[in-house]
Design an enzyme around this catalytic site. Structure first.
Site, PDB file in Angstrom:
ATOM      1  N   TRP A   1       0.830  -1.223   0.000  1.00 24.33           N
ATOM      2  CA  TRP A   1       0.000   0.000   0.000  1.00 24.33           C
ATOM      3  C   TRP A   1       0.851   1.253   0.000  1.00 24.33           C
ATOM      4  O   TRP A   1       0.577   2.204  -0.750  1.00 24.33           O
ATOM      5  CB  TRP A   1      -0.986  -0.011   1.167  1.00 24.33           C
TER       6      TRP A   1
ATOM      7  N   ASP B   1      -1.848   6.586   6.192  1.00 22.25           N
ATOM      8  CA  ASP B   1      -2.947   5.826   5.598  1.00 22.25           C
ATOM      9  C   ASP B   1      -3.343   4.795   6.653  1.00 22.25           C
ATOM     10  O   ASP B   1      -2.642   3.812   6.862  1.00 22.25           O
ATOM     11  CB  ASP B   1      -2.468   5.147   4.311  1.00 22.25           C
TER      12      ASP B   1
ATOM     13  N   LYS C   1     -12.949  -1.354   5.714  1.00 24.45           N
ATOM     14  CA  LYS C   1     -12.300  -2.397   6.512  1.00 24.45           C
ATOM     15  C   LYS C   1     -12.830  -2.397   7.943  1.00 24.45           C
ATOM     16  O   LYS C   1     -13.148  -3.442   8.486  1.00 24.45           O
ATOM     17  CB  LYS C   1     -10.783  -2.205   6.515  1.00 24.45           C
TER      18      LYS C   1
HETATM   19  C1  PLP Z   1      -7.874  -1.264   1.252  1.00 24.21           C
HETATM   20  C2  PLP Z   1      -6.780  -0.258   1.373  1.00 24.21           C
HETATM   21  C3  PLP Z   1      -6.660   0.834   0.498  1.00 24.21           C
HETATM   22  C4  PLP Z   1      -7.495   0.985  -0.750  1.00 24.21           C
HETATM   23  O1  PLP Z   1      -8.701   1.474  -0.529  1.00 24.21           O
HETATM   24  P1  PLP Z   1      -9.734   1.655  -1.741  1.00 24.21           P
HETATM   25  O2  PLP Z   1     -10.932   2.092  -0.986  1.00 24.21           O
HETATM   26  O3  PLP Z   1      -9.889   0.340  -2.431  1.00 24.21           O
HETATM   27  O4  PLP Z   1      -9.190   2.707  -2.649  1.00 24.21           O
HETATM   28  C5  PLP Z   1      -5.652   1.757   0.731  1.00 24.21           C
HETATM   29  N1  PLP Z   1      -4.793   1.616   1.748  1.00 24.21           N
HETATM   30  C6  PLP Z   1      -4.878   0.560   2.593  1.00 24.21           C
HETATM   31  C7  PLP Z   1      -3.892   0.449   3.713  1.00 24.21           C
HETATM   32  C8  PLP Z   1      -5.864  -0.398   2.426  1.00 24.21           C
HETATM   33  O5  PLP Z   1      -5.934  -1.449   3.257  1.00 24.21           O
END
Ligand code: PLP
Length: 361
Positions: free
Chosen positions: A99, A173, A197
């Site tokens: 990521w 993030d 998530k």
């Molecule tokens: C799932 C995830 C994303 C991506 O998110 P989207 O909503 O699919 O754009 C970005 N960063 C992390 C750490 C993730 O787990």
């Protein structure tokens, strides 16, 4: 998703009642986003989230769309010019998994993207110590992925950039561990995360940003993605993802009923210790992540005999244990034990793992 939340949403689907139980005569999807009913849902969600995560008053909470991947572009569009004005700014990236690697690559479209540190050579199994990061003077911000969902790497504490002599802002993030533990906002300039998530359904992206970082977007930044425009309009410059905000609001109330972040963190530690303990107990399973970087939310593990993978997954499915196959880029297994997974869910997984080892070891 917590079952209680889904049950409440189902009961309110056709006719949403307010906090006093007065029926509105419509479902949440049928409301105007500017009507008093939805505004009350919105305001409660924001206030509950602010309380839960102890977000300081000088931070804005923005409810956006586009997910974590869109934020990989939106963050540099808004923050890379903090120091260089509207010219070609720069940002530092700490690469600890796929990521953060994605974030690094995307930012290169909008600014100079520097790698401050990377654990790629070790197959993303550790976090390079902050004291070893090569921070660049021209960087407006330092990006980290505080929980690498695929590689199962989690920062157990956030770096203190000021103590490292840096003037850059910390961007995190926190998509896959938001609301699983408290956040030290004194170290953060901006945090973003997709909701899907740990907070609710896909479609909602949470951004928490310190006020003084607003208003520095590059002139090419789309208006709907300019944090200042979004903040000035109370996240309603364009129509926000109303139903996702409503469900996330129910999740926030559920989190408060569980006891808030301190209680969730204690529960998540207990779940993770149980699972890692079972993985480490014998040589049958293994997890290669450095112990001080192991994620409480996403636990990748391997069977030493990979020939048993299919049998392991088939037996798990029969036992009602779903979605255990590892990400295709890593292989093996991955248990994502988000907030809504109770301790009993992890106990069931550990029991299955022990039973499988007895019959296949
Ligand atoms: C799932 C995830 C994303 C991506 O998110 P989207 O909503 O699919 O754009 C970005 N960063 C992390 C750490 C993730 O787990």
């Amino acid at each position: 998703m917590p079952a209680e939340v889904l049950e409440q949403a189902a009961a309110e689907m056709l006719n949403w009642p307010d906090a006093q139980g007065r029926l509105s005569g419509m479902g949440v999807m049928e409301m105007s986003h500017r009507g008093k009913e939805f505004l009350s849902i919105y305001e409660a969600a924001e206030a509950d989230l602010r309380e839960l995560l102890a977000v300081p008053a000088n931070f804005k909470i923005l409810f956006m769309q586009g997910g974590g991947l869109a934020e990989n572009a939106i963050v540099p569009l808004n923050l890379s010019g903090l120091r260089a004005g509207n010219g070609h700014g720069a940002a530092d990236f700490v690469l600890t998994g796929s990521w953060s690697e994605k974030s690094f690559k995307e930012a290169g479209k909008y600014c100079s993207n520097h790698i401050a540190a990377s654990s790629k050579a070790d197959g993303f199994t550790a976090i390079p110590p902050a004291a070893s990061w090569e921070l660049h003077d021209d960087a407006s911000y330092v990006h980290i992925c505080s929980n690498e969902t695929i590689h199962g790497i989690e920062f157990q504490s956030l770096p203190d950039l000021k103590a490292l002599g840096s003037k850059a802002e910390l961007v995190i993030d926190f998509s896959s561990h938001v609301a699983s533990r408290p956040v030290d906002w004194s170290r953060v300039g901006l945090a973003f995360g997709g909701a899907q998530k740990n907070l609710g359904p896909a479609g909602l992206t949470l951004v928490v940003v310190r006020e003084d970082l607003l208003g520095h977007a590059l002139s090419i930044c789309p208006s709907a993605f300019d944090y200042k425009t979004v903040a000035d309009n109370g996240s309603m410059y364009n129509t926000p993802p109303t139903y996702s905000i409503y469900i996330a609001g129910l999740v926030f109330k559920w989190l408060k009923r569980q006891g808030g972040m301190a209680a969730m963190e204690a529960r998540n530690i207990a779940k993770a210790e149980l699972l890692y303990g079972a993985i480490d107990a014998t040589g049958f399973y293994m997890n290669g992540v450095a112990r001080n970087a192991r994620s409480r939310m996403n636990v990748p593990f391997f069977l030493r005999n990979e020939g048993l993978n299919e049998a392991f997954l088939a037996g798990a499915k029969e036992a009602g244990l779903l979605q255990l196959k590892g990400h295709k880029s890593v292989g093996g297994m991955r248990a994502s034990i988000y907030n809504a997974i109770p301790l009993a869910g992890v106990q069931a997984l550990v029991q299955y793992m022990q039973e499988f080892e007895r019959t296949h070891g």
